[in-house]
Scaffold this motif. Structure first.
Motif, PDB file in Angstrom:
ATOM      1  N   MET A  21       0.924  -1.192   0.159  1.00 64.24           N
ATOM      2  CA  MET A  21      -0.078   0.269  -0.083  1.00 64.24           C
ATOM      3  C   MET A  21       1.152   0.892   0.106  1.00 64.24           C
ATOM      4  O   MET A  21       0.387   2.405  -0.592  1.00 64.24           O
ATOM      5  N   GLU A  22       1.908   1.519   0.648  1.00 66.88           N
ATOM      6  CA  GLU A  22       3.163   1.981   0.903  1.00 66.88           C
ATOM      7  C   GLU A  22       3.335   2.349  -0.843  1.00 66.88           C
ATOM      8  O   GLU A  22       3.441   3.918  -0.804  1.00 66.88           O
ATOM      9  N   ALA A  23       3.847   1.396  -1.375  1.00 69.32           N
ATOM     10  CA  ALA A  23       4.571   1.531  -2.337  1.00 69.32           C
ATOM     11  C   ALA A  23       3.296   2.417  -3.808  1.00 69.32           C
ATOM     12  O   ALA A  23       3.574   2.988  -4.147  1.00 69.32           O
ATOM     13  N   ASP A  24       2.224   2.339  -3.258  1.00 73.76           N
ATOM     14  CA  ASP A  24       1.585   2.089  -4.163  1.00 73.76           C
ATOM     15  C   ASP A  24       0.840   4.134  -4.064  1.00 73.76           C
ATOM     16  O   ASP A  24       1.224   4.020  -5.029  1.00 73.76           O
ATOM     17  N   ARG A  25       1.325   4.063  -3.535  1.00 71.57           N
ATOM     18  CA  ARG A  25       0.621   5.518  -2.597  1.00 71.57           C
ATOM     19  C   ARG A  25       1.919   6.479  -3.566  1.00 71.57           C
ATOM     20  O   ARG A  25       1.220   7.520  -3.389  1.00 71.57           O
ATOM     21  N   TRP A  26       3.353   5.871  -3.161  1.00 74.25           N
ATOM     22  CA  TRP A  26       4.202   6.209  -3.432  1.00 74.25           C
ATOM     23  C   TRP A  26       3.928   6.687  -4.606  1.00 74.25           C
ATOM     24  O   TRP A  26       4.120   7.769  -5.633  1.00 74.25           O
ATOM     25  N   LEU A  27       3.937   5.593  -5.671  1.00 74.34           N
ATOM     26  CA  LEU A  27       3.845   5.496  -7.485  1.00 74.34           C
ATOM     27  C   LEU A  27       2.868   6.984  -7.374  1.00 74.34           C
ATOM     28  O   LEU A  27       2.861   7.513  -8.820  1.00 74.34           O
TER      29      LEU A  27
END
Length: 768
Positions: free
Chosen positions: A24-30
């Motif tokens: 989820m954190e990676a998705d938010r960053w992208l």
């Protein structure tokens, strides 16, 4: 370089990390990265990087496409040429795939063309530029063909942040270049493995609805290729899409309309009609059958006005559509439903015949057409009626499957109404009665197959508004059959609803009222069987009492026991509190037909089982009344509201409210803090005031005094609403002026104080 590595690391985490939090954190960053101006260069670099994996390519192609669509104005004007060059290089690089990446790059180029005027694009605009590129680099034609496909689609893509004027210019640019585009596609037909792609691109350009004459398209190589492909062993989606778009094109307003497109229509229709036999071919793939059915449905929808003339040629299409409607798969058969509705509308509405001049000519033509399509709609009734039958395993259906089944029933109901509009309700009823009669045999000889009978009854109920209230041929037989059907819960529910749907027939027909006592026994069984059948029976009882009130008012005392059982707790009926309101409404309407002296006694009797539980609660003291859950009070108060609303005897209702006022006042005094109870109580008082009017006498003064004092303490919005209802009715009465003046001043003073206090927004909102 650092950002590129960060993107790769985030994508790796998004797709492969075992921890949901990290993903989820990676998705938010992208997502945040895609909004930055750096995303342009990073996405472009990674797409050109030979080491980028598929996940990176897909993400970066989507990012670049999104940036071109939404953020193009971030870039300086001189960035256009390098961007176009880079996208062109990428289009060539991915001309053989991966398909997802190639599609995103193609959309990005098309979106860029929407943003940039042809004079800035150069090379005569994007279509000519594309032609030159395909000529110079034939090895990249597959990639360029995809761009040619998505190009006209972007005209209608409102994700692109282009100004309306520029969007219109782009559409005009493409329509002016349609001949160039079709020439490109025709040339590409020589490459046999690209035929599907060429036809997909052709259908995309046809959607622009540019006014190419039918005589030109009728002999065009692209049209010929699509039509000749209809005879292939396997129908491709591209071929079907082209034919479908051509059918819609022939009736589009900016294509010139049917007269201009008649040469093309005369080419398309025979080719599609030649597929009719394949609808019944059991060896045919279901997707192919669905595609063929879609073409027939498209013809029906597009040429419905021509078909409505009833010519021999049009009846061939109608028969083909009946063939589609007979297909066992509902998804295929239902493709025709829209056609039957539109045809019905044209056949039955007088506006369709204005060109025939006088009334006599209009009626002659209307009768002729209705007669021509009579047999088609008769067949249609038989073809759709079985589709509402409950499946054998309906009790195990999932929520989604049950929802889908209900949607099917609603759709079939609409088709039956269309048929009844053309055939007449009585004629449609005769067809459905035969279905019910045949279904009765499934109930005998030890079989308990209630499903066909329930389906037939559902259809009979669906057309109730179109059947004559004095129909004497089959209605008596249907009602007699209802009395013989087993009391299986689902069947009994539909039986009850059917009885309610034909309540007007029981009143108007000479055969109806004698059956009423037997029918009421069926409704009583419904109230005792299950909650669903009880709800249906309560609704039916309300309809019966509404339409037969004048005949039933003489039997009030005999019927009262039914009402009593429906509203008391612990009775044999399974009528819910909410559905019991139908029973209250039903008997209130019967009382309305009684003479004034009898109505007063009947109203008192009607109120007794409703008031008794309230009296019992109050008798235990204020503490018990204050602690009772609101629902235990409002269930009875709501019934009183229905009585006051539907008993249209002002003096009797005024007498009742005066008699009951001590009970209502006790609830006002103790439960004034409780919004739910107060809203229910104010609603009951509102209907009492509306019905009784000036017959309320001193009770209205007591009521106004009560709500005036309680509003100053508890600020319940419903007190204001009840006051406004009183003012509407008594505002013109000079004798009430003094009391109303005091009421308005007190309420206004209190309300203006509330408006200055932000801690009580609910009261302020209600006032507004």
């Amino acid at each position: 370089m650092e950002l590129q590595n960060s993107v790769k690391e985030a994508l790796n985490a998004l797709y492969h990390h075992p921890d949901d939090v990290f993903r989820m954190e990676a998705d938010r960053w992208l997502q945040n990265f895609q909004r930055t101006i750096d995303a342009w260069q990073v996405a472009d670099n990674l797409l050109h990087d030979a080491t980028s994996n598929l996940e990176t390519l897909i993400f970066c192609s989507q990012t670049l496409r999104s940036k071109v669509q939404r953020d193009f104005e971030e870039l300086p004007s001189e960035a256009f040429r390098p961007l176009r060059s880079s996208l062109n290089t990428l289009l060539k690089k991915f001309h053989r795939g991966p398909p997802k990446v190639r599609t995103q790059i193609s959309i990005a180029v098309a979106a860029l063309a929407v943003q940039v005027p042809p004079e800035d694009w150069g090379d005569g605009g994007i279509v000519n530029w594309l032609k030159d590129e395909m000529t110079s680099h034939p090895e990249y034609i597959p990639g360029f063909l995809e761009l040619l496909t998505v190009l006209p689609e972007e005209v209608f893509n409102y994700k692109i942040a282009a100004r309306p004027e520029r969007r219109r210019q782009f559409e005009n640019e493409l329509t002016s270049q349609i001949e160039v585009a079709l020439n490109i596609l025709t040339a590409c037909l020589k490459i046999s493995e690209l035929k599907e792609q060429v036809l997909e691109a052709f259908s995309s350009w046809i959607r622009l609805r540019h006014g190419i004459p039918g005589s030109v398209l009728a002999c065009h190589p692209l049209v010929y290729t699509a039509l000749s492909s209809l005879n292939s062993e396997t129908l491709s989606e591209a071929v079907v899409n082209v034919i479908s778009e051509l059918i819609h094109y022939t009736t589009a307003g900016n294509s010139g309309g049917i007269p201009v497109q008649m040469p093309l229509i005369q080419v398309i229709v025979p080719q599609v009609m030649s597929l009719k036999e394949q609808l019944r071919d059991s060896s045919k793939d279901e997707e192919d059958v669905k595609a063929i059915a879609r073409l027939f449905a498209d013809m029906g929808d597009s040429y419905v006005e021509l078909i409505a003339t009833g010519s021999d040629e049009s009846m061939m299409i109608v028969n083909a559509l009946l063939e589609v409607a007979s297909h066992p798969e509902y998804d295929i058969a239902s493709m025709t439903f829209n056609f039957w509705h539109n045809l019905q509308h044209i056949l039955t509405k007088r506006d369709s015949y204005t060109s025939f001049g006088n009334e006599v000519s209009v009626e002659v033509e209307r009768s002729r057409r209705l007669q021509v399509f009579h047999s088609a709609y008769e067949s249609l009734v038989s073809l759709v009626s079985f589709r509402v039958k409950y499946p054998q395993d309906y009790q195990t259906l999932s929520v989604e499957d049950l929802k889908e089944f209900k949607q099917t029933r609603y759709a079939v109901t609409d088709v039956l109404i269309d048929a009844a509009s053309v055939l007449g309700g009585d004629a449609t009823l005769r067809i459905l009665y035969m279905k019910l009669y045949e279904a009765r045999t499934c109930l005998g000889n030890g079989h308990n197959q209630w499903h066909p009978a329930e389906a037939a009854l559902f259809c009979i109920r669906a057309i109730s508004n179109y059947v004559s209230a004095v129909e004497a041929e089959v209605m008596p037989k249907i009602m007699s059959l209802l009395l013989e059907l087993p009391h299986e819960p689902q069947l009994l529910q539909t039986v009850c609803l059917t009885i309610g749907a034909y309540s007007k027939w029981f009143d108007a027909s000479s055969d109806g009222f004698p059956l009423l006592s037997s029918v009421i026994k069926v409704l009583l069984s419904g109230m005792s069987k299950s909650e669903d059948s009880a709800a249906a029976a309560a609704v039916a009882f309300r309809h019966i009492c509404d339409d037969c009130r004048r005949k039933l008012c003489g039997y009030f005392d005999e019927l009262f026991s039914i009402y009593h059982s429906a509203v008391i707790e612990g009775g044999s009926f399974k009528v819910s509190a909410e559905d019991s309101l139908h029973m209250v409404e039903a008997f209130s309407m019967v009382i309305t037909e009684l003479p004034a002296d009898q109505a007063k006694q009947a109203l008192e009797k009607l109120c007794l089982p409703v008031v008794t539980p309230l009296q019992e609660i109050i008798s235990h003291g204020p503490e018990v009344l204050e602690e009772k859950p609101a629902r235990e009070l409002t269930v009875h108060i709501d019934r009183l509201a229905y009585i006051f609303r539907y008993v249209n005897h002002p003096e009797a209702v005024a007498d009742a409210i005066q008699r009951l006022w001590p009970i209502l006042k006790a609830i006002f005094d103790i439960r004034a803090w409780d919004m739910q109870t107060m809203e229910s109580l104010c609603r009951a008082c509102k209907y009492a005031v509306r019905t009784s009017g000036r017959f309320m006498g001193i009770t209205i003064g007591d009521m106004l005094e009560e709500i005036q004092g309680l509003f100053q303490q508890h600020h319940q919005p419903c007190f204001l609403y009840l006051s406004s209802e009183v003012i509407k009715i008594f505002g013109s009465d000079p004798s009430c002026a003094y009391y109303l003046k005091i009421l308005i001043e007190a309420l206004f003073k209190c309300t203006t104080c509330l408006l200055t206090n932000i801690k009580v927004p609910q009261q302020c909102i209600s006032l507004c």
